[in-house]
Write a protein that holds these residues in place. Structure first.
Motif, short mmCIF file in Angstrom:
data_model
loop_
_atom_site.label_atom_id
_atom_site.label_comp_id
_atom_site.label_asym_id
_atom_site.label_seq_id
_atom_site.Cartn_x
_atom_site.Cartn_y
_atom_site.Cartn_z
N SER A 1 0.84 -1.20 0.00
CA SER A 1 0.00 0.00 0.00
C SER A 1 0.87 1.25 0.00
CB SER A 1 -0.89 -0.01 1.24
OG SER A 1 -0.13 0.42 2.34
N PRO A 2 0.37 2.34 -0.59
CA PRO A 2 1.16 3.56 -0.67
C PRO A 2 1.65 4.03 0.70
CG PRO A 2 -0.91 3.79 -1.86
CD PRO A 2 -0.95 2.49 -1.16
N ILE A 50 6.22 6.30 -11.46
CA ILE A 50 4.77 6.42 -11.21
C ILE A 50 4.27 7.78 -11.65
CG2 ILE A 50 2.98 6.48 -9.42
CD1 ILE A 50 4.69 4.44 -7.84
N VAL A 51 5.00 8.83 -11.23
CA VAL A 51 4.54 10.20 -11.52
C VAL A 51 4.45 10.42 -13.03
CG1 VAL A 51 5.12 12.65 -11.32
CG2 VAL A 51 5.29 11.18 -9.32
N TYR A 68 -2.48 5.13 -8.25
CA TYR A 68 -1.74 5.32 -7.00
C TYR A 68 -2.45 6.33 -6.10
CZ TYR A 68 2.18 6.12 -3.85
OH TYR A 68 2.96 6.22 -2.74
N LEU A 69 -2.90 7.44 -6.71
CA LEU A 69 -3.58 8.49 -5.94
C LEU A 69 -4.89 7.99 -5.35
CD1 LEU A 69 -2.92 11.61 -8.21
CD2 LEU A 69 -1.88 11.08 -6.00
N VAL A 72 -10.59 1.32 -5.48
CA VAL A 72 -9.92 2.06 -6.56
C VAL A 72 -10.83 2.10 -7.79
CG1 VAL A 72 -7.96 1.94 -8.17
CG2 VAL A 72 -7.59 1.57 -5.73
N GLU A 73 -11.43 0.95 -8.09
CA GLU A 73 -12.31 0.86 -9.27
C GLU A 73 -13.56 1.74 -9.11
OE1 GLU A 73 -11.26 -1.89 -7.48
OE2 GLU A 73 -9.55 -2.19 -8.82
N GLY A 74 -13.96 1.93 -7.88
CA GLY A 74 -15.18 2.69 -7.59
C GLY A 74 -15.00 4.20 -7.70
#
Lengths: 121, 155
Positions: free
Chosen positions: A6-7, A31-32, A41-42, A57-59
């Motif tokens: 996880s980030p 990534i950026v 990622y955000l 994330v998908e939501g």
């Protein structure tokens, strides 16, 4: 792109990051500079930082506003995200005026971070 | 953690039909505590305005443990909490003076806006310095009080 753990774990001073700071910096650069990966990622960062339950994330629609109508975040959420973004990307969002543009959507946030991150290099 | 203590007396008009202090008055007592702490660090509401900001409360919670009665002497204890975000969080305890029994415990959070109502996401300049002084003071170990003198109230 595999973003690994996880980030929060990767970015917030996990021992592995401390040991391999250079590798992390390279990974962050990758990534950026990959809009799709950054957006994903955000989304993970938002869910993780704000401990959003029942949000995936998908939501999260990349074009939907993060505040009010879209994800429905509030002012304290903005403050939490600002701290997370500064820690991870060293990108500063000073106030609501800048925040309105940066938090317009996940896509907008990705573009904002890409610009500021690369300016700050 | 360092707490600032202030005393008040529960007035007759603050008590409800059941002889207990009305719940809403606890917020006013929190305010008394907060002001007595903020005064020490030049962070009174008008001083915050002089720096170009306002600090509205956006969150409040209070747990009521024991009722206060008319004419009770109460102690309001206040401290500030360290926060990574640009917000001010205070914790409060209200005790009965005679035996220091806990009557209520609460917390408030304030965000910072410029006087033209633009929310700030990061503290800076004089405001940041004063808030850091306040938070550092509150973070002190009580054991370290002997060595560290609290700022005096400026009259």
């Amino acid at each position: 792109m595999n973003l690994g753990a996880s980030p929060r774990l990767e970015c917030f001073g996990g021992i592995e990051i401390q040991k391999h700071r250079i590798n992390w910096r390279q990974k962050l650069d990758e990534i950026v500079n990959n809009s799709e990966a950054l957006c994903e990622y955000l989304k993970k960062m938002i869910i993780d930082t704000l401990k959003l339950e029942d949000v995936t994330v998908e939501g999260i629609d990349s074009r939907a506003p993060l505040f009010r109508k879209g994800l429905g975040l509030d002012s304290i959420d903005a403050l939490e995200l600002v701290v997370a973004i500064e820690k991870i990307f060293n990108v500063i969002i000073e106030d609501e005026e800048v925040g309105k543009r940066a938090f317009a959507s996940t896509n907008a946030l990705a573009k904002f971070i890409q610009k500021k991150y690369n300016q700050g290099k | 953690m360092q707490w600032v203590e202030t005393e008040e007396t529960v007035r007759f008009n603050e008590v409800d039909e059941w002889g207990m202090a009305w719940y809403g008055h606890y917020m006013a007592w929190f305010e008394v505590g907060r002001i007595s702490l903020l005064r020490r660090f030049d962070l009174l509401p008008r001083q915050i305005v002089d720096l170009g900001y306002v600090a509205p409360v956006i969150s409040l919670k209070c747990d009521f443990k024991n009722p206060a009665a008319s004419d009770d002497r109460i102690i309001i204890r206040t401290t500030a909490v360290k926060s990574e975000i640009a917000a001010l969080t205070f914790k409060f305890e209200i005790l009965l003076k005679e035996n220091r029994a806990l009557l209520a415990r609460g917390e408030t959070t304030q965000v910072l806006l410029t006087t033209n109502k633009k929310m700030i996401y990061r503290l800076s300049g004089e405001l940041e310095r004063r808030i850091n002084n306040l938070v550092d003071y509150c973070l002190q170990d009580v054991a370290a009080q002997v060595a560290t003198k609290a700022p005096r109230h400026k009259e």
